[in-house]
Enzyme design. Structure first.
Site, PDB file in Angstrom:
ATOM      1  CE  LYS A   1      -5.620  -3.591   6.981  1.00  0.00           C
ATOM      2  NZ  LYS A   1      -4.203  -3.353   6.650  1.00  0.00           N
TER       3      LYS A   1
ATOM      4  CG  ASP B   1      -2.297  -0.550  10.894  1.00  0.00           C
ATOM      5  OD1 ASP B   1      -1.859  -0.976  11.984  1.00  0.00           O
ATOM      6  OD2 ASP B   1      -1.821  -0.882   9.780  1.00  0.00           O
TER       7      ASP B   1
ATOM      8  CE  LYS C   1       0.733   1.385   9.972  1.00  0.00           C
ATOM      9  NZ  LYS C   1       1.520   0.799   8.893  1.00  0.00           N
TER      10      LYS C   1
ATOM     11  CG  ASP D   1      -5.313  -0.195   7.632  1.00  0.00           C
ATOM     12  OD1 ASP D   1      -5.134  -0.317   6.400  1.00  0.00           O
ATOM     13  OD2 ASP D   1      -4.707  -0.884   8.474  1.00  0.00           O
TER      14      ASP D   1
ATOM     15  CG  ASP E   1       2.369  -1.921  10.836  1.00  0.00           C
ATOM     16  OD1 ASP E   1       1.131  -1.728  10.817  1.00  0.00           O
ATOM     17  OD2 ASP E   1       3.199  -1.153  10.320  1.00  0.00           O
TER      18      ASP E   1
ATOM     19  CD  GLU F   1      -2.957  -4.101  10.356  1.00  0.00           C
ATOM     20  OE1 GLU F   1      -1.716  -4.102  10.305  1.00  0.00           O
ATOM     21  OE2 GLU F   1      -3.661  -3.408   9.602  1.00  0.00           O
TER      22      GLU F   1
ATOM     23  NE  ARG G   1       0.531  -9.493   5.916  1.00  0.00           N
ATOM     24  CZ  ARG G   1       1.695  -9.244   5.325  1.00  0.00           C
ATOM     25  NH1 ARG G   1       2.593 -10.210   5.187  1.00  0.00           N
ATOM     26  NH2 ARG G   1       1.971  -8.045   4.858  1.00  0.00           N
TER      27      ARG G   1
HETATM   28  N1  BES Z   1      -2.287  -0.605   6.730  1.00  0.00           N
HETATM   29  C1  BES Z   1      -0.942  -0.900   6.388  1.00  0.00           C
HETATM   30  C2  BES Z   1      -0.647  -0.710   4.908  1.00  0.00           C
HETATM   31  C3  BES Z   1      -0.786   0.670   4.331  1.00  0.00           C
HETATM   32  C4  BES Z   1       0.327   1.456   4.123  1.00  0.00           C
HETATM   33  C5  BES Z   1      -2.014   1.147   3.911  1.00  0.00           C
HETATM   34  C6  BES Z   1       0.203   2.696   3.539  1.00  0.00           C
HETATM   35  C7  BES Z   1      -2.149   2.388   3.343  1.00  0.00           C
HETATM   36  C8  BES Z   1      -1.034   3.171   3.137  1.00  0.00           C
HETATM   37  C9  BES Z   1      -0.602  -2.341   6.745  1.00  0.00           C
HETATM   38  O1  BES Z   1      -1.300  -2.900   7.797  1.00  0.00           O
HETATM   39  C10 BES Z   1       0.843  -2.373   7.084  1.00  0.00           C
HETATM   40  O2  BES Z   1       1.213  -1.751   8.028  1.00  0.00           O
HETATM   41  N2  BES Z   1       1.612  -3.110   6.329  1.00  0.00           N
HETATM   42  C11 BES Z   1       3.013  -3.220   6.548  1.00  0.00           C
HETATM   43  C12 BES Z   1       3.399  -4.654   6.283  1.00  0.00           C
HETATM   44  C13 BES Z   1       4.782  -4.996   6.752  1.00  0.00           C
HETATM   45  C14 BES Z   1       4.857  -4.914   8.257  1.00  0.00           C
HETATM   46  C15 BES Z   1       5.116  -6.381   6.284  1.00  0.00           C
HETATM   47  C16 BES Z   1       3.716  -2.271   5.593  1.00  0.00           C
HETATM   48  O3  BES Z   1       3.218  -2.058   4.491  1.00  0.00           O
HETATM   49  O4  BES Z   1       4.729  -1.707   5.971  1.00  0.00           O
HETATM   50 ZN    ZN Z   2      -3.187  -2.053   8.162  1.00  0.00          ZN
HETATM   51 ZN    ZN Z   3      -0.373  -2.470   9.705  1.00  0.00          ZN
END
Ligand code: BES
Ligand code: ZN
Ligand code: ZN
Length: 485
Positions: A252, A257, A264, A275, A334, A336, A338
């Site tokens: 990834k 992000d 966020k 990220d 968010d 993203e 996947r």
């Molecule tokens: N990059 C984040 C995940 C992340 C969180 C990485 C904390 C490192 C530390 C990812 O893209 C994300 O935002 N995921 C969301 C998914 C949700 C919207 C289903 C999340 O984890 O809140």
């Molecule tokens: Zn992310």
């Molecule tokens: Zn994200």
């Protein structure tokens, strides 16, 4: 750091700090003054450290505990040497000697010692401008006292030096913020890696080329940013390929992000330069692949872009089409990672003919909630494959925990108007639903998905070879695994 091997403990004038690795319950090895030391405060417990200044003419003598002498000694040695080097770095010490305990496998011990030394001494000071920090000495000389197997130990040191370079590259890329690195930075690094070895080549696809290939899912993430997406494909093909299986490492690579239009909150955004840790790890691996005797054909795929909000950004509710023809309703911009990985994994099978895919991704906060900051979550559609990776990881210090690929959660991601939604089921089981989503983009390949959202970046206190900040999680375990398959 210059490393040398000694057969006897150097004299006080020759080294600034002398250090010993001590198993729990063993006598303190330094003579003749061991009896001067207060044994009660030091038992040799794992990562316990006792430093005595001005003893027998030595400026500093350190004892670091290895814990009980049983399994996993190499890893404990790696950790202990890192602890010594971290302490030496903060104390402005430039030469360190480590007395290595007697051991069966001197080559592996050598590797552990050197990996520990380099990673313990790792610092990211690029943006510090104060004189004090700039003047800070680095540990320049490390010597190891070994009582047998010096030539094996030397081989181990040489490999350890290379391994640590791969980890340091990954750490540097992750620590550097998006103000100073973007998708082109990853392209530049990939191209310089390809230049350094005739066994490695690189292809970079731009937005138009990705569009032609049908990567609507990946490109939907890049749309909101002024930073152009770069789909980077590295290919390692050793002259003497011995293995028929083709392996793809997918990382990834979201340079930042923000969450996109599903923005966020600011606290959650602070660390989102990390990220692209998965991609950084893949680059770290490729930077050393040619030097570590990997005999498989390996692809490294980085679907790099930035996730930003703007008038061009993908809106919640938009529908995108991935390279395998599946349609996805993007309900949360968010989620993203996947979306970018989906197209990268289809590409791995369709264009690289990968039999095995390993993806690494800072994919979900839910994985951090489940496992905390030490552990990566591992999901797989093949137990034999995942066992082999877990076994390799165990030797390296990359800690991983097997999670269930619980396919019945796929139901939560069925969309009313498209094939899939990119989120479903709320926050519950978020690391699992993300993995299940990804599995929809794997066809016949054996596959491991590793969620490194927790261990990619440490905000906790240093632990062994892991300091604060980027860890380079996965470089050591992937290389160890590639050396074994
Ligand atoms: N990059 C984040 C995940 C992340 C969180 C990485 C904390 C490192 C530390 C990812 O893209 C994300 O935002 N995921 C969301 C998914 C949700 C919207 C289903 C999340 O984890 O809140
Ligand atoms: Zn992310
Ligand atoms: Zn994200």
């Amino acid at each position: 750091m210059k490393a040398s091997i000694l057969s006897a403990i150097p004299q006080a004038k020759q080294v600034e700090a002398l250090s010993y690795l001590v198993f729990q319950g063993d006598k303190l090895p330094h003579n003749p003054s061991a009896e001067l030391l207060n044994r009660s405060e030091f038992e040799g417990k794992e990562s316990q450290m006792l430093v005595v200044d001005n003893l027998d003419g030595y400026q500093h003598i350190a004892f670091v505990g290895l814990g009980k002498q049983k399994d996993g000694t190499n890893l404990k040695i790696q950790s202990a040497v890192a602890t010594i080097l971290r302490a030496a770095t903060t104390k402005n010490i430039s030469s360190v000697c480590v007395v290595v305990p007697k051991h069966m496998e001197m080559q592996n011990v050598g590797t552990s010692c050197m990996v520990g030394a380099e990673l313990g001494a790792y610092q990211f000071l690029k943006y510090k401008t104060d004189e004090k920090t700039k003047k800070q000495k680095k540990v320049e000389q490390i010597s190891f006292v070994v009582s047998k197997g010096a030539s094996e130990f030397k081989k181990g040191i040489d490999l350890g030096t290379v391994l640590a370079q791969g980890v340091a590259l990954a750490r540097d890329l992750v620590n550097d913020p998006a103000s100073h690195t973007n998708t082109q930075t990853l392209v530049d690094v990939a191209q310089s890696i390809a230049k350094s070895s005739s066994d490695i080549s690189v292809t970079v696809l731009d937005e138009a080329q990705c569009k032609k290939l049908g990567m609507g899912s990946y490109l939907s993430v890049a749309r909101g940013s002024v930073v152009p997406p770069k789909f980077i494909v590295l290919h390692y093909k050793p002259k003497a390929v011995q293995k028929a299986k083709k392996i793809a490492l997918v990382g990834k690579s979201i340079m930042f992000d923000s969450g996109g239009l599903s923005l966020k909150p600011s606290g959650s955004m602070e660390d989102m330069k990390i990220d692209m840790s998965g991609g950084a790890t893949v680059l770290g691996v490729f930077s050393i692949l040619a030097k570590v005797d990997a005999s498989s054909e390996v692809y490294g795929i980085l679907p790099a872009c930035e996730n930003m909000p703007s008038g061009h950004a993908t809106r919640p509710g938009d529908i995108v089409t991935a390279m395998n023809g599946k349609t996805i309703e993007v309900l949360n911009t968010d989620a993203e990672g996947r979306l970018t990985l989906a197209d990268a994994m289809v590409y791995a099978e369709k264009h690289c003919k990968a039999d095995v895919i390993i993806d690494l991704a800072t994919l979900t906060g839910a994985c951090v909630v489940a496992l905390g900051g030490d552990l990566a979550g591992l999901f797989s559609n093949d137990d034999k494959l995942s066992n082999s990776f877990e076994e390799a990881a165990k030797q390296t210090g990359d800690e991983v925990w097997k999670m269930p690929l619980h396919m019945s959660y796929l139901k939560k991601m069925k969309s009313d108007i498209a094939d899939l939604k990119n989120v479903g089921g709320g926050r519950d089981g978020g690391a699992i639903t993300a993995a299940v989503f990804l599995s929809e983009f794997v066809d016949k390949a054996k596959w491991i998905h590793i969620d490194i959202a927790g261990p990619a970046y440490r905000t906790d206190e240093p632990k062994g070879a892991l300091g604060k900040g980027a860890t380079g999680w996965g470089v050591l375990s992937l290389v160890a695994w590639l050396q074994q398959v």
